[in-house]
Design an enzyme around this catalytic site. Structure first.
Site, PDB file in Angstrom:
ATOM      1  N   GLY A 180      43.978  33.311  73.889  1.00 45.19           N
ATOM      2  CA  GLY A 180      42.702  32.641  74.069  1.00 45.19           C
ATOM      3  C   GLY A 180      42.617  31.466  73.112  1.00 45.19           C
ATOM      4  N   ASP A 181      41.382  31.025  72.825  1.00 44.63           N
ATOM      5  CA  ASP A 181      41.207  29.855  71.958  1.00 44.63           C
ATOM      6  C   ASP A 181      41.431  30.174  70.484  1.00 44.63           C
ATOM      7  OD1 ASP A 181      40.367  27.891  73.988  1.00 44.63           O
ATOM      8  OD2 ASP A 181      38.641  29.207  74.234  1.00 44.63           O
ATOM      9  N   GLY A 182      41.363  31.460  70.117  1.00 41.08           N
ATOM     10  CA  GLY A 182      41.428  31.828  68.707  1.00 41.08           C
ATOM     11  C   GLY A 182      42.723  31.436  68.020  1.00 41.08           C
ATOM     12  N   ARG A 285      30.787  42.087  80.124  1.00 43.65           N
ATOM     13  CA  ARG A 285      29.954  42.338  78.951  1.00 43.65           C
ATOM     14  C   ARG A 285      29.085  41.141  78.600  1.00 43.65           C
ATOM     15  NH1 ARG A 285      32.363  40.129  74.054  1.00 43.65           N
ATOM     16  NH2 ARG A 285      34.456  39.309  74.482  1.00 43.65           N
TER      17      ARG A 285
END
Length: 489
Positions: A180-182, A285
């Site tokens: 992901g972007d992390g 979620r």
């Protein structure tokens, strides 16, 4: 130019007769980078866009390419799905084979494509599918392009940052994050904390979507009209096109964090961080917890101040930078030199000479964005640019719950910024002074940057966990085009 003359880029680099499946046909390689031949109709491959690489197999050349998922090949690639395909040509002599190999190699090398990549793979992010994505959708393309790779699976949070800080950059032409972007954020922070940060941050970084949000690669691919897929993402890396990316420096006292995606406080941050307690629900979620937060809406006291971009000078009320700077002690010149030795300090723009504006709360949400998409289905800031030197600021203050529900449902196309309850502008610098909740002043909020908690206030979700910064005033500046990304165009 005489009417009969051909433009130089259409003149043949090489033209010869070759064997294809036992049939002798003419094959031409033109100056505009196209391989043309006739077999069951006119066929064409654009080397820059469609050819991944080639190999010699005895007396034959195997060209490995990506083509549209349909019969035949088009000279000008469509936006449709692409599939890998090989084309085998057999020159009629050894000299011809050598010449074809040399001309193809020279042309591909001149494109400036990466030949050595460091790949970070986060096996824990999103649906924990990064390994599968790499093996099925990334590795085959890299092998076709004959790119040498070093693969590192991240073992813990900040692992990629630690590697980026000490990496021998001379061994690589780029870094790719299958995540992901992390991991992208970790890599950028690691590069900027190096002593040689000014050279290190020029290292091109690529993204392959394998996380929860994937906002950066969605923004990159969408800007070229391409779908957000692992294959399109790795093709952007292989082709070697690059674009600059603004980097925001978040400063509180002497503590710095470098952001490339976004900063949020209020509703968006609460949904992003607190919904983690429902991670077992998958991507649902976010929607589930967003509804909860809207039904039990929080308002936050506080103030934001900013330097508006041209055209946005009428937003807010005039203020002075000296009224907005953090109250914590600034480092002395000697301390600054010491910090500079360890990494990038941030933009050196003279903030006190700029025209500041301010807006007071209460706020429902404050959202700063560097690129258009916050995730694959949230176009947070439709007017954001990769390297314009500004951040897009989205402010929501008092908003009826029904209108807020409608506003949130319009985030998939960016039309939420047109709501009368939203203030949308561009800023060059920004100061956030967060306060407590209006409904219960004993409770504060969460400041979220690039999907991670930057600061936790009193009585917030997991408030016992230490964060990088205090829930207090912080300053953000933008450095135009500081980082470099692999991009589709």
């Amino acid at each position: 130019m005489d009417q009969g003359d051909q433009p130089e880029n259409l003149s043949p680099i090489l033209s010869d007769r070759v064997l294809v499946n036992g049939t002798v046909i003419p094959l031409t390689f033109t100056g505009d980078g196209k391989l043309r031949w006739t077999r069951k109709g006119q066929r064409c491959l654009t080397v820059e866009k469609e050819v991944l690489g080639f190999t010699l197999e005895g007396s034959r050349i195997r060209v490995r390419a990506v083509v549209e998922k349909r019969d035949g090949i088009c000279c000008v690639g469509n936006r449709g799905d692409l599939v890998r395909q090989s084309f085998v040509f057999e020159p009629l002599s050894e000299d011809s084979l050598t010449l074809w190999s040399q001309k193809l190699r020279d042309y591909i090398d001149a494109l400036g494509r990466p030949k050595r990549l460091l790949i970070f793979l986060n096996p824990f992010g999103g649906k924990k599918s990064a390994t599968k994505i790499f093996l099925q959708d990334v590795k085959p393309y890299i092998e076709d392009a004959d790119i040498q790779i070093t693969l590192i699976e991240t073992k813990h949070q900040l692992h990629a940052k630690e590697v980026a800080k000490t990496l021998d950059l001379s061994k690589y032409d780029g870094i790719v994050c299958v995540s992901g972007d992390g991991i992208l954020v970790e890599v950028v922070n690691g590069l900027l904390e190096r002593e040689d940060w000014s050279a290190a941050i020029k290292m091109p970084i690529g993204m392959v979507p394998a996380g929860t949000a994937n906002g950066m690669i969605k923004s990159l691919l969408d800007s070229a009209g391409e779908t957000c897929s692992a294959s399109n993402a790795i093709l952007a890396v292989i082709r070697g096109h690059k674009r600059s990316l603004d980097v925001a420096t978040i400063l509180q006292g002497e503590t710095r964090f470098f952001s490339v995606l976004m900063l949020a406080w209020g509703l968006i941050a609460d949904i992003d961080i607190e919904s983690e307690k429902y991670r077992w629900m998958g991507s649902a979620r976010i929607d589930f917890y967003a509804l909860q937060r809207i039904l039990h809406l929080r308002h936050y006291n506080g103030r934001v101040s900013f330097v508006p971009a041209p055209g946005f000078e009428d937003y807010g009320e005039p203020t002075s930078y000296y009224d907005e700077v953090t109250s914590e002690k600034s480092p002395t010149q000697e301390e600054s030199v010491k910090i500079q030795w360890h990494g990038y300090l941030g933009s050196n723009v003279k903030l006190e000479n700029m025209h500041w504006r301010t807006i007071g709360g209460p706020f429902v949400s404050i959202w700063l964005h560097n690129v258009p998409w916050g995730s694959e289905d949230v176009m947070a800031a439709p007017n954001a640019k990769f390297s314009d030197g500004y951040l897009d600021l989205i402010i929501t203050k008092d908003c009826p719950k029904l209108s807020l529900l409608s506003l949130m449902s319009n985030m998939n196309d960016g039309s939420h910024v047109k709501s009368p309850h939203v203030t949308y502008l561009k800023v060059k610098a920004f100061v956030l002074d967060p306060g407590p909740r209006v409904e219960d002043p004993t409770k504060e909020g969460i400041i979220d940057s690039d999907g991670e908690v930057l600061a936790r206030g009193n009585i917030t979700y997991k408030c016992d966990q230490k964060a990088l910064m205090a829930y207090n005033k912080l300053q953000i500046t933008v450095d135009k085009g500081l980082a470099t990304l692999f991009a589709p165009v």
